[in-house]
Design an enzyme around this catalytic site. Structure first.
Site, PDB file in Angstrom:
ATOM      1  N   VAL A 251      30.261   0.507  55.921  1.00 46.77           N
ATOM      2  CA  VAL A 251      31.498  -0.151  56.352  1.00 46.77           C
ATOM      3  C   VAL A 251      31.343  -0.515  57.825  1.00 46.77           C
ATOM      4  O   VAL A 251      30.981   0.328  58.644  1.00 46.77           O
ATOM      5  CB  VAL A 251      32.706   0.784  56.147  1.00 46.77           C
ATOM      6  CG1 VAL A 251      33.950   0.190  56.777  1.00 46.77           C
ATOM      7  CG2 VAL A 251      32.912   1.051  54.668  1.00 46.77           C
ATOM      8  N   ASP A 336      34.730  25.182  64.669  1.00 46.01           N
ATOM      9  CA  ASP A 336      34.270  23.785  64.649  1.00 46.01           C
ATOM     10  C   ASP A 336      33.766  23.326  66.015  1.00 46.01           C
ATOM     11  O   ASP A 336      33.062  22.320  66.104  1.00 46.01           O
ATOM     12  CB  ASP A 336      35.417  22.844  64.242  1.00 46.01           C
ATOM     13  CG  ASP A 336      35.741  22.928  62.762  1.00 46.01           C
ATOM     14  OD1 ASP A 336      35.195  23.808  62.073  1.00 46.01           O
ATOM     15  OD2 ASP A 336      36.564  22.108  62.294  1.00 46.01           O
ATOM     16  N   HIS A 468      34.014  40.061  29.198  1.00 46.89           N
ATOM     17  CA  HIS A 468      33.973  38.970  28.217  1.00 46.89           C
ATOM     18  C   HIS A 468      35.353  38.817  27.592  1.00 46.89           C
ATOM     19  O   HIS A 468      35.966  39.818  27.234  1.00 46.89           O
ATOM     20  CB  HIS A 468      32.954  39.302  27.125  1.00 46.89           C
ATOM     21  CG  HIS A 468      32.915  38.277  26.032  1.00 46.89           C
ATOM     22  ND1 HIS A 468      32.362  37.025  26.235  1.00 46.89           N
ATOM     23  CD2 HIS A 468      33.363  38.309  24.751  1.00 46.89           C
ATOM     24  CE1 HIS A 468      32.474  36.331  25.106  1.00 46.89           C
ATOM     25  NE2 HIS A 468      33.081  37.085  24.195  1.00 46.89           N
TER      26      HIS A 468
END
Ligand code: NAI
Length: 489
Positions: A251, A336, A468
Site C-alpha cells: 500500500v 513495548d 477425556h
C-alpha cells in the site's frame, strides 16, 4: 518535590504490575499515567475491547448459522451494534476500575499526567535520586506540574500505532485499531492494511458483523513471525470465512475523496466520498473505511531520555541489559518500550521480574516460553521456536502433529478445524516449540508454555494423563506423534 522508593512511568500491564509487586515488598511507589483510566493500551483500546468484540461477533455468527447443527433453531437474528459496543465499554471500565482499586489497596500513589525523566540529583550527600517531572495533559488533567524523585525509576510507556507513509489516519474514515473498536455502523467495505494480529482480529470482527473485508499484506504470507504452516492453514480458513486477502501487495497511500458537499466525514448530511487505497503496480481499491494495522512503535520520544543520556536503538526502543537496566543508574525499562515482542503478558512478566530483582534480589523472564495468540476463529497460538526458525538455524528436530477432527470434545463442540504441532529436539526430545490452530488454542498453549518452562521433553507431555474427552488431548497426541505413536492418528 515528593520522594518515593520507586517511580513508574506508564500504567499499562508492565507498569501497574511492577508497581503492585514493589508495593508488596513494602516500598513507596508513585505511578505516573496520563490517561484517566489505568490498564494501558491493552485494557483501554487493545486486547480487552477487541476480545469483547471478537466474542460478541462470534456469538452473532453462531446464532445465524452455527446453532442449527446442534438442533437449535433461531429465527430472525439481528444485530444491535450499539448494545455490543456498550457491553465492550462496560467490560473495559469494569476492569479499569478493578486496576484502580488494586492500586489504592496497595497504597500506590497515582499521578495523573505525563511523566518525563528530568535528570538526577544527589540526596543526603550520596544517594542518587532520579527526577521525574509530571506535567498536565490538556483536557485530561487539571493539576499543576509536579516533581517527583526516587532512587529507582521504571519506564513502561508502551507503544503506539506505527505510521505508514501516505496513509494519514483521520480518526474516522481512515482509522487505527482504536477507532476500529468503536465504529458506530458496520462498514460496507473495510480495507485492512496489514495481516498481523490486529488486522486479522479486527478484520474478523467486522466481517462477522457483515462488512466486506479486504486485507492487503506486503509479505507473501499472513501473521509474520508465526509458524508458516499454521499461518498457511489460517489463510485458507479465513478465505473460506469470506475475508479477501491480497498478499505481496504494498500500500502506497490511502485518502478520502471529498464528497459532493466538500466533506470527507461521515454523518454530515453530505454524500460521503469513497476512500481510495493505492497499491504499488496494482489498480487502486475504493472502499468506505480503511484500517491501518502495520505494527506499533515504542513511546520513547517524549520521556526525557536525553536528560539522562539513555540510548535508543534504530527502532526507537530503549536499550536495556538482561536486567532491564538502562545506561542511567537506577533507571529501568520494560514492555513495548524495549526489545522483544509487543505483548501485554511479556510486559507484565518484565514488570514483575524488574521489581523482584530490585527488591527480592532475583527476577527472570524466559523469552523462549512467551506464548503468542491471535484470537480469531479458530484461534492461533504458538510458543517457543517455529519450524521455520529451526530449519534456518539448522537444528535437528522431530515433529508430531495431531488434528482436532479426531478429537471427541472438538466434535461435540462442532469445532474441528485445525491441528497441534509439537517440535522436539531430535537428540534430547526437549520441546522446542508448540504451534496450534484450532478451538481454544489460546488456552491450550498454556500447557505447552509450562512444559517449555520446565524443560519438558515430548515424552513428558505424552506420558501426562489428560482428562477425556478434552481438547488438550490433541496436544498430548501431537507429543505422542513426535515418536510415531499417536493413537488417534
Ligand atoms: P504486525 O507487525 O503483527 O503486522 C503488521 C503487518 O503489516 C505485517 O504483516 C507487515 O508485513 C504488514 N505491512 C507493513 N507495511 C505494509 C504496507 N505498506 N502494505 C501492506 N502491508 C504492510 O502488527 P499489528 O497487527 O499492527 O500488531 C501490532 C502489535 O500489537 C504486534 O506486535 C502484536 O504482537 C500486538 N498485538 C497482539 C495481539 C495479541 O496478542 N492477540 C493483538 C493485537 C496486537
Amino acid at each position: 518535590m515528593k520522594s518515593f522508593d520507586l517511580i513508574i512511568i506508564g500504567g499499562g500491564p508492565g507498569g501497574y504490575v511492577a508497581a503492585i509487586r514493589a508495593a508488596q515488598f513494602g516500598k513507596s511507589v508513585a505511578l505516573v499515567e496520563r490517561e484517566p483510566q489505568l490498564g494501558g493500551t491493552c485494557l483501554r483500546v487493545g486486547c480487552i475491547p477487541s476480545k469483547a468484540l471478537l466474542e460478541s461477533s462470534e456469538r452473532f455468527v453462531e446464532a445465524q448459522s452455527g446453532l442449527a447443527a446442534h438442533g437449535v433453531k433461531v429465527e430472525r437474528v439481528s444485530l444491535d451494534l450499539a448494545a455490543m459496543l456498550r457491553r465492550k465499554d462496560e467490560i473495559v471500565s469494569g476492569l479499569a476500575t478493578g486496576v484502580e482499586a488494586l492500586i489504592k489497596k496497595n497504597r500506590i500513589t497515582w499521578f495523573l499526567g505525563h511523566g518525563r525523566l528530568d535528570g538526577a540529583m544527589t540526596a543526603d550527600g550520596s544517594t542518587r535520586m532520579n527526577r521525574v517531572a509530571v506535567s498536565a495533559v490538556s483536557g485530561k488533567t487539571s493539576k499543576e506540574a509536579e516533581l517527583l524523585t526516587a532512587p529507582h525509576v521504571i519506564v513502561a510507556t508502551g507503544s503506539r500505532v506505527a505510521p505508514l507513509k501516505g496513509v494519514e489516519p483521520d480518526g474516522d474514515r481512515i482509522c487505527t485499531s482504536t477507532e476500529a473498536l468503536s465504529l458506530s455502523a458496520v462498514p460496507e467495505h473495510l480495507v485492512v492494511i496489514g495481516a498481523g494480529y490486529i488486522g486479522l482480529e479486527l478484520g474478523s470482527v467486522w466481517r462477522r458483523l457483515g462488512a466486506k473485508v479486504t486485507v492487503l499484506e506486503y509479505l507473501p504470507r499472513i501473521l509474520p513471525g508465526m509458524d508458516s504452516e499454521v499461518a498457511d492453514a489460517a489463510l485458507r480458513i479465513f478465505r473460506k470465512q469470506g475475508i479477501e486477502f491480497r498478499l505481496g501487495c504494498e500500500v502506497t497511500s490511502a485518502s478520502v475523496q471529498a464528497a459532493r458537499g466538500g466533506s470527507k466525514k461521515r454523518g454530515t448530511g453530505d454524500e460521503a466520498g469513497p476512500c481510495v487505497v493505492q497499491i504499488r503496480d496494482q489498480a487502486p481499491i475504493s472502499c468506505d473505511r480503511v484500517l491501518l494495522a502495520v505494527g506499533r512503535v515504542p513511546n520513547t520520544d517524549d520521556v526525557g531520555l536525553d536528560s539522562l543520556k539513555i540510548e535508543r536503538d534504530s527502532r526507537g526502543r530503549i536499550v536495556v541489559n538482561d536486567h532491564f537496566e538502562t545506561a542511567a543508574p537506577g533507571v529501568y525499562a520494560v514492555g513495548d518500550a524495549i526489545r522483544g515482542p509487543m505483548l501485554a503478558h511479556k510486559a507484565e512478566d518484565e514488570g514483575l521480574a524488574c521489581a523482584e530483582r530490585l527488591y527480592g534480589g532475583y527476577g527472570h523472564v524466559n523469552y523462549d516460553a512467551i506464548p503468542g495468540v491471535a484470537y480469531t476463529h479458530p484461534e492461533i497460538a504458538g510458543v517457543g521456536r517455529t519450524e521455520d526458525e529451526l530449519r534456518s538455524a539448522g537444528v535437528a528436530y522431530r515433529r508430531g502433529m495431531s488434528h482436532f477432527r479426531g478429537n471427541a470434545r472438538a466434535r461435540a463442540l462442532a469445532d474441528t478445524e485445525g491441528f497441534v504441532k509439537v517440535l522436539a529436539d531430535a537428540t534430547t526430545d526437549r520441546i522446542l516449540g508448540v504451534h496450534i490452530i484450532g478451538p481454544r488454542a489460546g488456552d491450550l498453549i498454556a500447557e505447552a508454555a509450562a512444559a517449555i518452562e520446565f524443560g519438558a521433553s515430548a515424552e513428558d507431555l505424552a506420558r501426562t494423563c489428560h482428562a477425556h474427552p478434552t481438547l488438550p488431548e490433541v496436544l498430548r497426541e501431537a507429543a505422542m506423534a513426535v515418536d510415531g505413536r499417536a493413537i488417534h492418528a
